[in-house]
Design a protein around this motif. Structure first.
Motif, PDB file in Angstrom:
ATOM      1  N   PHE A 110       0.972  -0.640  -0.315  1.00  0.00           N
ATOM      2  CA  PHE A 110       0.333  -0.270   0.120  1.00  0.00           C
ATOM      3  C   PHE A 110       1.340   1.367   0.215  1.00  0.00           C
ATOM      4  O   PHE A 110       0.151   2.531   0.160  1.00  0.00           O
ATOM      5  CB  PHE A 110      -0.849   0.147   1.063  1.00  0.00           C
TER       6      PHE A 110
ATOM      7  N   VAL B 283     -10.708   5.221  -0.001  1.00  0.00           N
ATOM      8  CA  VAL B 283     -10.781   6.475  -0.996  1.00  0.00           C
ATOM      9  C   VAL B 283     -12.112   7.067  -2.253  1.00  0.00           C
ATOM     10  O   VAL B 283     -12.279   7.763  -1.674  1.00  0.00           O
ATOM     11  CB  VAL B 283     -10.108   5.346  -2.816  1.00  0.00           C
ATOM     12  N   ILE B 284     -12.913   5.908  -1.575  1.00  0.00           N
ATOM     13  CA  ILE B 284     -14.262   6.639  -1.714  1.00  0.00           C
ATOM     14  C   ILE B 284     -14.564   7.480  -0.505  1.00  0.00           C
ATOM     15  O   ILE B 284     -15.297   8.460  -0.762  1.00  0.00           O
ATOM     16  CB  ILE B 284     -15.483   5.369  -1.708  1.00  0.00           C
TER      17      ILE B 284
ATOM     18  N   LEU C 174     -14.287  14.798   0.031  1.00  0.00           N
ATOM     19  CA  LEU C 174     -13.943  16.520  -0.438  1.00  0.00           C
ATOM     20  C   LEU C 174     -14.812  16.907  -1.581  1.00  0.00           C
ATOM     21  O   LEU C 174     -15.081  17.902  -1.615  1.00  0.00           O
ATOM     22  CB  LEU C 174     -12.810  15.664  -1.056  1.00  0.00           C
ATOM     23  N   TYR C 175     -15.369  16.350  -2.852  1.00  0.00           N
ATOM     24  CA  TYR C 175     -16.207  15.972  -3.398  1.00  0.00           C
ATOM     25  C   TYR C 175     -16.834  17.602  -2.931  1.00  0.00           C
ATOM     26  O   TYR C 175     -17.746  18.574  -3.367  1.00  0.00           O
ATOM     27  CB  TYR C 175     -16.444  15.087  -4.440  1.00  0.00           C
TER      28      TYR C 175
ATOM     29  N   LEU D 201     -11.388  10.048  -7.581  1.00  0.00           N
ATOM     30  CA  LEU D 201     -10.900   8.947  -7.506  1.00  0.00           C
ATOM     31  C   LEU D 201     -12.455   7.925  -6.336  1.00  0.00           C
ATOM     32  O   LEU D 201     -12.270   7.162  -6.408  1.00  0.00           O
ATOM     33  CB  LEU D 201     -10.216   9.642  -6.438  1.00  0.00           C
ATOM     34  N   VAL D 202     -12.931   8.748  -6.600  1.00  0.00           N
ATOM     35  CA  VAL D 202     -14.536   8.434  -6.057  1.00  0.00           C
ATOM     36  C   VAL D 202     -15.066   7.047  -7.052  1.00  0.00           C
ATOM     37  O   VAL D 202     -15.161   5.352  -6.317  1.00  0.00           O
ATOM     38  CB  VAL D 202     -15.574   8.668  -5.430  1.00  0.00           C
TER      39      VAL D 202
ATOM     40  N   PHE E  13      -8.389  -0.436   7.007  1.00  0.00           N
ATOM     41  CA  PHE E  13      -7.612   0.657   6.207  1.00  0.00           C
ATOM     42  C   PHE E  13      -8.980   1.434   5.927  1.00  0.00           C
ATOM     43  O   PHE E  13      -8.714   2.931   5.543  1.00  0.00           O
ATOM     44  CB  PHE E  13      -7.091   0.031   4.764  1.00  0.00           C
TER      45      PHE E  13
ATOM     46  N   PRO F 288     -12.439  18.389  -7.779  1.00  0.00           N
ATOM     47  CA  PRO F 288     -12.134  17.455  -7.125  1.00  0.00           C
ATOM     48  C   PRO F 288     -12.017  16.283  -6.690  1.00  0.00           C
ATOM     49  O   PRO F 288     -13.788  16.572  -5.807  1.00  0.00           O
ATOM     50  CB  PRO F 288     -11.224  18.438  -6.209  1.00  0.00           C
ATOM     51  N   GLY F 289     -12.069  14.919  -6.019  1.00  0.00           N
ATOM     52  CA  GLY F 289     -12.601  13.096  -5.284  1.00  0.00           C
ATOM     53  C   GLY F 289     -13.806  13.203  -6.184  1.00  0.00           C
ATOM     54  O   GLY F 289     -13.155  11.592  -5.881  1.00  0.00           O
ATOM     55  N   LEU F 290     -13.802  13.611  -7.748  1.00  0.00           N
ATOM     56  CA  LEU F 290     -14.916  12.621  -8.304  1.00  0.00           C
ATOM     57  C   LEU F 290     -14.192  11.166  -8.754  1.00  0.00           C
ATOM     58  O   LEU F 290     -14.659  10.253  -8.535  1.00  0.00           O
ATOM     59  CB  LEU F 290     -15.651  13.387  -8.471  1.00  0.00           C
TER      60      LEU F 290
ATOM     61  N   LEU G 121      -8.359  -6.811   2.806  1.00  0.00           N
ATOM     62  CA  LEU G 121      -7.310  -5.491   2.366  1.00  0.00           C
ATOM     63  C   LEU G 121      -8.374  -4.499   1.237  1.00  0.00           C
ATOM     64  O   LEU G 121      -8.204  -3.307   1.427  1.00  0.00           O
ATOM     65  CB  LEU G 121      -5.685  -5.771   2.312  1.00  0.00           C
ATOM     66  N   LEU G 122      -8.162  -4.851  -0.008  1.00  0.00           N
ATOM     67  CA  LEU G 122      -8.354  -4.115  -1.490  1.00  0.00           C
ATOM     68  C   LEU G 122      -9.751  -3.180  -0.994  1.00  0.00           C
ATOM     69  O   LEU G 122      -9.843  -2.248  -1.553  1.00  0.00           O
ATOM     70  CB  LEU G 122      -8.587  -4.499  -2.283  1.00  0.00           C
ATOM     71  N   VAL G 123     -10.984  -4.365  -0.247  1.00  0.00           N
ATOM     72  CA  VAL G 123     -11.988  -3.740  -0.525  1.00  0.00           C
ATOM     73  C   VAL G 123     -11.658  -2.712   1.260  1.00  0.00           C
ATOM     74  O   VAL G 123     -12.560  -1.083   0.630  1.00  0.00           O
ATOM     75  CB  VAL G 123     -13.127  -4.569  -0.107  1.00  0.00           C
TER      76      VAL G 123
ATOM     77  N   LEU H 109     -12.341  -0.137  -7.758  1.00  0.00           N
ATOM     78  CA  LEU H 109     -12.095  -1.712  -7.502  1.00  0.00           C
ATOM     79  C   LEU H 109     -12.623  -2.139  -6.346  1.00  0.00           C
ATOM     80  O   LEU H 109     -12.420  -3.726  -6.409  1.00  0.00           O
ATOM     81  CB  LEU H 109     -10.729  -0.582  -6.486  1.00  0.00           C
ATOM     82  N   VAL H 110     -13.466  -1.831  -5.682  1.00  0.00           N
ATOM     83  CA  VAL H 110     -14.419  -2.760  -5.037  1.00  0.00           C
ATOM     84  C   VAL H 110     -15.463  -3.169  -5.734  1.00  0.00           C
ATOM     85  O   VAL H 110     -15.296  -5.192  -5.463  1.00  0.00           O
ATOM     86  CB  VAL H 110     -15.225  -1.991  -3.896  1.00  0.00           C
TER      87      VAL H 110
ATOM     88  N   HIS I  80     -15.613  20.036  -0.136  1.00  0.00           N
ATOM     89  CA  HIS I  80     -14.723  20.391  -0.759  1.00  0.00           C
ATOM     90  C   HIS I  80     -13.174  20.643  -0.050  1.00  0.00           C
ATOM     91  O   HIS I  80     -13.573  20.350   1.544  1.00  0.00           O
ATOM     92  CB  HIS I  80     -14.434  22.378  -1.330  1.00  0.00           C
TER      93      HIS I  80
ATOM     94  N   ASN J 108     -12.659  10.754  -0.767  1.00  0.00           N
ATOM     95  CA  ASN J 108     -13.063  11.693  -1.452  1.00  0.00           C
ATOM     96  C   ASN J 108     -14.617  11.678  -2.566  1.00  0.00           C
ATOM     97  O   ASN J 108     -14.912  13.336  -2.764  1.00  0.00           O
ATOM     98  CB  ASN J 108     -12.239  10.888  -2.978  1.00  0.00           C
ATOM     99  N   ALA J 109     -15.617  11.008  -1.118  1.00  0.00           N
ATOM    100  CA  ALA J 109     -17.154  11.691  -1.353  1.00  0.00           C
ATOM    101  C   ALA J 109     -17.005  12.661  -0.338  1.00  0.00           C
ATOM    102  O   ALA J 109     -17.792  14.053  -0.783  1.00  0.00           O
ATOM    103  CB  ALA J 109     -18.200  10.317  -1.108  1.00  0.00           C
TER     104      ALA J 109
ATOM    105  N   GLY K 260     -12.199   4.633  -6.736  1.00  0.00           N
ATOM    106  CA  GLY K 260     -12.526   3.714  -5.191  1.00  0.00           C
ATOM    107  C   GLY K 260     -13.733   2.551  -5.529  1.00  0.00           C
ATOM    108  O   GLY K 260     -13.286   0.818  -5.303  1.00  0.00           O
TER     109      GLY K 260
ATOM    110  N   LEU L 190      -9.731  -0.731   1.641  1.00  0.00           N
ATOM    111  CA  LEU L 190      -8.571   0.645   1.388  1.00  0.00           C
ATOM    112  C   LEU L 190      -9.739   1.586   0.214  1.00  0.00           C
ATOM    113  O   LEU L 190      -9.907   2.075  -0.168  1.00  0.00           O
ATOM    114  CB  LEU L 190      -7.561   0.153   0.090  1.00  0.00           C
ATOM    115  N   GLY L 191     -10.496   0.216  -1.363  1.00  0.00           N
ATOM    116  CA  GLY L 191     -11.596   0.870  -1.714  1.00  0.00           C
ATOM    117  C   GLY L 191     -12.308   1.607  -1.457  1.00  0.00           C
ATOM    118  O   GLY L 191     -12.630   3.236  -1.453  1.00  0.00           O
ATOM    119  N   LEU L 192     -12.822   1.181   0.309  1.00  0.00           N
ATOM    120  CA  LEU L 192     -13.694   2.505   0.630  1.00  0.00           C
ATOM    121  C   LEU L 192     -13.414   3.146   1.210  1.00  0.00           C
ATOM    122  O   LEU L 192     -14.056   4.335   1.040  1.00  0.00           O
ATOM    123  CB  LEU L 192     -14.236   1.458   1.699  1.00  0.00           C
TER     124      LEU L 192
END
Ligand code: ADP
Ligand code: MG
Lengths: 328, 249, 290
Positions: free
Chosen positions: A55, C107-108, C114-115, A285-286, C40, A281-283, C99-101, A292-293, C118, C111-112, A289, C103-105
């Motif tokens: 990671f 990130v989601i 953040l979106y 990466l959403v 994660f 920004p952000g969308l 682990l991957l899932v 990936l899932v 801001h 960034n959600a 992610g 991590l994916g969550l």
């Protein structure tokens, strides 16, 4: 040999893109996608073929980027040499982290965690150390000469990164056709069984990690040379750790073309998101992610797995689900 | 007499408060099939794990071909010619049968093609010729046991440690595998086998060691050992009937 | 060397910070102890909880300490649902996938946020934000003292739940011997989700304790979660008392190394401890699954 021919074909097709009067925006998009593909191929060597999920590949990307930039800016080292030394430094960091972690027997969650921690340490150090430009970052002087490894034309940069990606594809091919690769996948599948068959698991993992780090570091070197600016958040930031992993997993971990196709797809998705929603920004990466899932949940072998399934469905009109089901 | 191929002297191993192996001494003669029997939990697998380098003994020594190999790592021992199979089969599930065996073959063959060719030959010998390109995960129990054997054999061992290769097989499958083991011995490979199937032990092995609660309680030719009251005692309530029946047969 | 006048408040403040760290680590260690994976998404879920606490105060004027009583159950349900309907099914029972899932969550979620909100950093003001109390000549921020008390109460509740209730017994059974628990009729998927829910609820409480004196932005959870990883590794993966003691210890280390080395390098001190512990005594501090 068929795979090797495929590599030649794919690279040739990509190499032709600049002749199609593609706009700079398209080329720029492809350069970045290929850069991510290269970083992803690095991850794939260790994670895909070796089953060791890092990671923290930012540690290698960032080291490559910083060594390339700092050697030129502060020590006046020739850019080509700095680039090569950047790769070597990345490999060295990989070897050191690998030696520490594999000797301690860290696997699975712990390996992921410790690589993440190393990347974070490097990020924090880079954000305060004077030699890296600390918070300000490092700017490579614009000097559009071949000696400085900078090019007037975007197409040349494009072919350069394509060349590196092509090399990484050949490396992946060589792994699949070598004893080292057989040992590496054996360690991924079952470390104890591999050891019983004479595989020095620690050494094999260490070799994979060094190679993996070198490839991802090359992507970092290229980043510095292409954008001419890096700071701690770019070079050692979690974004690159995530993207390297993501492209490999989504494309198909442990396959030659997985990272390349994964990177192209992921970047296209990100670009589409940007087009639809503006530059919020952000969308993107959403979406990464979520992809990936979804891939882990529904297509564990990634894009390449889907391609393989489709192909075998065509080859055998009445597919027998037995092997897959029994494999569970 | 020359030193045996393998000599295990007074090795011990404890897990927490449990003495899994307690000063066990045994040996394997070159070219022979030696059996190691004993009730479940006696410490047989642990003893194998110490011989093959997966577990470091707390005390005692392991000698092989006249050298002290105590505590050497498994991959080095494999290189020296000690191969093992696992009681709980450990296939590389995502690889094909041929690729599985090739991992073992790579120890003696650097090139990929040479290793794959060797793997193919061994797979045919082991009766896995039809399954070469199947994923190992698709094999039946019997198939997996054969794969386990084939992989170990691909390393070209001098000493083969077999941990219950017959367990979980039905009588007809056992009848198929016994000659395979004989054939391996005929190639000059020395074998030490842990086995519960007493008919097989009787027909295959020349020398038997009996482990109970971590200790070697008896040894000798199979007929003698199976008549040994201490051995019957150790098995009582477990496999005593089976053992005596097999001894009578 | 610094004088005791500076040192003692630094240590006390470190303990107070450490208490909240401990609570975050508690959630993480609980999940590890039972599911045997490192979550994660823990940091991103903490960020989400901080936003939740922030908005309940901003929009409804509800005091964060009160909001904890609503947010903890809410985040319990969220955690339960995530494990039961996303992480569990998506992972197909494979640790690497888990682990991957997670991590994916992460990130989601990050960034959600953040979106949606801001990158701005936000704070609330409540009247007690800057109140202090004097303890043995040092002045301590009142909200952080309250935090310490609350953490101790939560830890006690959790301990009681694990020891005294049927669910707690089932959780411990699954942690110890999953197969055996399954055979004796325990619904492992349910217990996994319960555990994940509890771990997430801890985050909601931690967020409510943090928000009066801290700030929130979409990335804020990351800083905490690496500290929490360190604590969990130090205290022993899966160990509840280990998380508490480790949390307090790390709080003090951070406070002191911040004093001597400055803010950023102080963080490095924590990472170095973390890496050292992992490398030097990985098997001594926790069990590794085959
Ligand atoms: N890694 C281990 N940790 C703890 N106990 C073990 C371990 N391996 C084996 N044991 C215990 O040691 C004893 C001997 O086991 P084993 O060698 O597998 O016996 P056998 O192969 O004769 O059935 C058993 O009680 C078993 O539970
Ligand atoms: Mg056994």
């Amino acid at each position: 040999m068929r795979r090797l021919a495929m590599i030649v074909l794919v690279v040739a097709v990509l190499a032709a893109v600049p002749f199609t009067e593609a706009s700079n925006a398209v080329l720029n998009f492809l350069v970045v996608a290929l850069l991510i593909a290269l970083a992803g191929q690095g991850w794939n060597v260790l994670g895909g073929y070796g089953g060791q999920y890092s990671f923290g590949h930012a540690a290698f990307f960032g080291t490559g980027a910083y060594v390339t930039a700092v050697l030129q800016v502060r020590y006046g080292v020739n850019a080509w040499l700095a680039f090569a030394l950047g790769i070597a430094a990345g490999a060295l960091v990989g070897a050191v982290i690998g030696a520490l972690t594999f000797r301690s027997g860290l696997r699975g969650s712990y390996f992921a965690l410790v690589t993440l921690a190393f990347a974070e340490v490097l990020r924090i150090v880079a954000s305060v150390a004077p030699i890296t430009g600390a918070g300000v970052g490092t700017l490579i002087k614009l000097d559009l000469r071949h000696e400085a490894l900078q090019f007037q034309s975007r197409a040349v940069f494009y072919w350069a990164i394509l060349g590196l990606v092509a090399l990484s594809l050949v490396i992946a091919w060589a792994i699949e056709h070598s004893r080292f690769g057989a040992w590496l996948t054996a360690v991924r599948e079952n470390e104890d069984a591999a050891r019983a068959l004479g595989v020095d698991a620690t050494r094999v993992k260490l070799g994979a990690m060094t190679l993996s780090a070198a490839i991802t570091a090359a992507a970092g070197c290229f980043y510095a040379q292409y954008f001419l600016f890096i700071d701690a958040g770019i070079a050692y930031g979690p974004w690159i750790s995530v993207e390297a992993l993501l492209t490999a997993i989504i494309g198909g971990a442990g396959t030659i073309f997985g990272p390349l196709f994964g990177a192209l797809l992921v970047r296209l998705l990100g670009e589409a998101a940007r087009l639809v929603t503006g530059d919020a920004p952000g969308l993107d990466l959403v979406i990464y992610g979520a992809a990936l899932v979804l891939v882990v949940a529904f297509a564990p072998r990634g894009l390449m797995g889907i391609v393989a399934d489709i192909r075998s469905a065509f080859r055998r009109p009445a597919p027998r689900p037995t092997a897959e089901a029994a494999g569970g | 007499m020359a030193e045996p191929l393998l000599t295990v002297r007074n090795v011990s191993k404890h897990f927490g408060g449990l003495q899994a192996v307690d000063a066990a001494t045994l040996f394997a003669e070159e070219g022979r099939i030696t059996a190691l029997i004993g009730p479940n939990g006696a410490g047989k697998t642990t003893l194998f794990a110490m011989i093959s380098g997966f577990v470091r003994p707390d005390a005692g020594s392991v000698r092989y071909e006249g050298c002290d190999i105590t505590g050497a790592p498994p991959h080095e021992l494999a290189r020296l010619g000690i191969a093992r199979t696992f009681q709980i089969v450990q296939p590389f599930a995502g690889l094909t049968v041929r690729e599985n065996i090739a991992v073992g073959a790579h120890m003696r063959h650097r090139g990929r093609n040479a290793a794959l060719a060797a793997a193919t030959a061994i797979a045919r010998e082991m009766g896995l010729g039809d399954m070469l390109d199947q994923p190992a995960a698709a094999l039946t129990v019997a198939g997996r046991k054969r794969l386990e054997l084939a992989r170990a054999l691909a390393t070209q061992p001098k000493l083969l440690l077999l941990d219950e290769v017959l367990a979980g097989l039905n009588p007809s499958e056992i009848r198929d595998v016994v000659p395979v083991i004989r054939a391996i011995q005929a190639r000059g490979v020395s074998i030490m086998m842990i086995e519960h199937v007493m008919q097989a032990v009787m027909s295959l092995s020349e020398h038997v060691f009996v482990l109970a609660e971590g200790r070697i309680i008896a040894q000798g030719p199979p007929e003698g050992v199976s008549a040994d009251p201490r051995v019957i005692e150790a098995y009582l309530g477990h496999g005593a009937a089976k053992l005596t029946a097999a001894g009578a047969a | 060397m610094l004088s005791p006048v500076i040192l003692i408040p630094a240590i006390l403040n470190g303990l107070l910070t450490g208490a909240v760290y401990a609570l975050i680590a508690l959630g993480l260690t609980l999940i590890y102890g039972v599911l045997h994976i490192i979550n994660f998404a823990h940091g991103a879920l903490l960020t989400a909880a901080l936003f939740a606490a922030y908005f309940t105060q901003k929009l409804f004027g509800i005091d964060p300490y009160l909001a904890a009583f609503a947010l903890a159950p809410l985040f319990f349900v969220l955690g339960y649902a995530l494990q039961r309907f996303v992480i569990g099914p998506a992972s197909h029972g494979d640790d690497r996938n888990m682990l991957l899932v997670t991590l994916g969550l992460a990130v989601i979620i990050e960034n959600a946020l953040l979106y949606a909100f801001h990158a701005d950093t936000r704070t609330i003001d409540v009247r007690y934000s800057f109140e202090t109390i004097a303890v043995g000549g040092s002045f301590l921020a009142l909200p952080r003292v309250i935090g310490l008390g609350a953490v101790l109460i939560v830890a006690l509740l959790l301990w009681a739940l694990l020891r005294l209730t049927d669910t707690g017994k089932a959780i411990r059974a699954v942690a110890k011997e999953k197969l055996g628990a399954e055979l004796s009729g325990i619904d492992v998927a349910h217990i996994y989700a319960m555990t994940f829910g509890l771990g997430t609820a801890c985050l909601a409480v931690a967020a409510c304790l943090l928000i009066p004196t801290y700030y929130v932005n979409p990335h804020v959870g990351n800083a905490f979660v690496l500290v929490a990883f360190t604590i969990v590794v130090l205290g022993g993966m899966g160990s509840v008392p280990g998380a508490l003691i480790g949390g307090l210890f790390i709080g003090v280390v951070e406070s002191l190394s911040g004093l001597y080395l400055g803010e950023s390098l102080g963080q490095i001190g924590i990472f170095l401890i973390f890496i050292l512990v992992l490398l030097v005594r990985p098997s001594g501090l926790f069990g590794e699954r085959a």
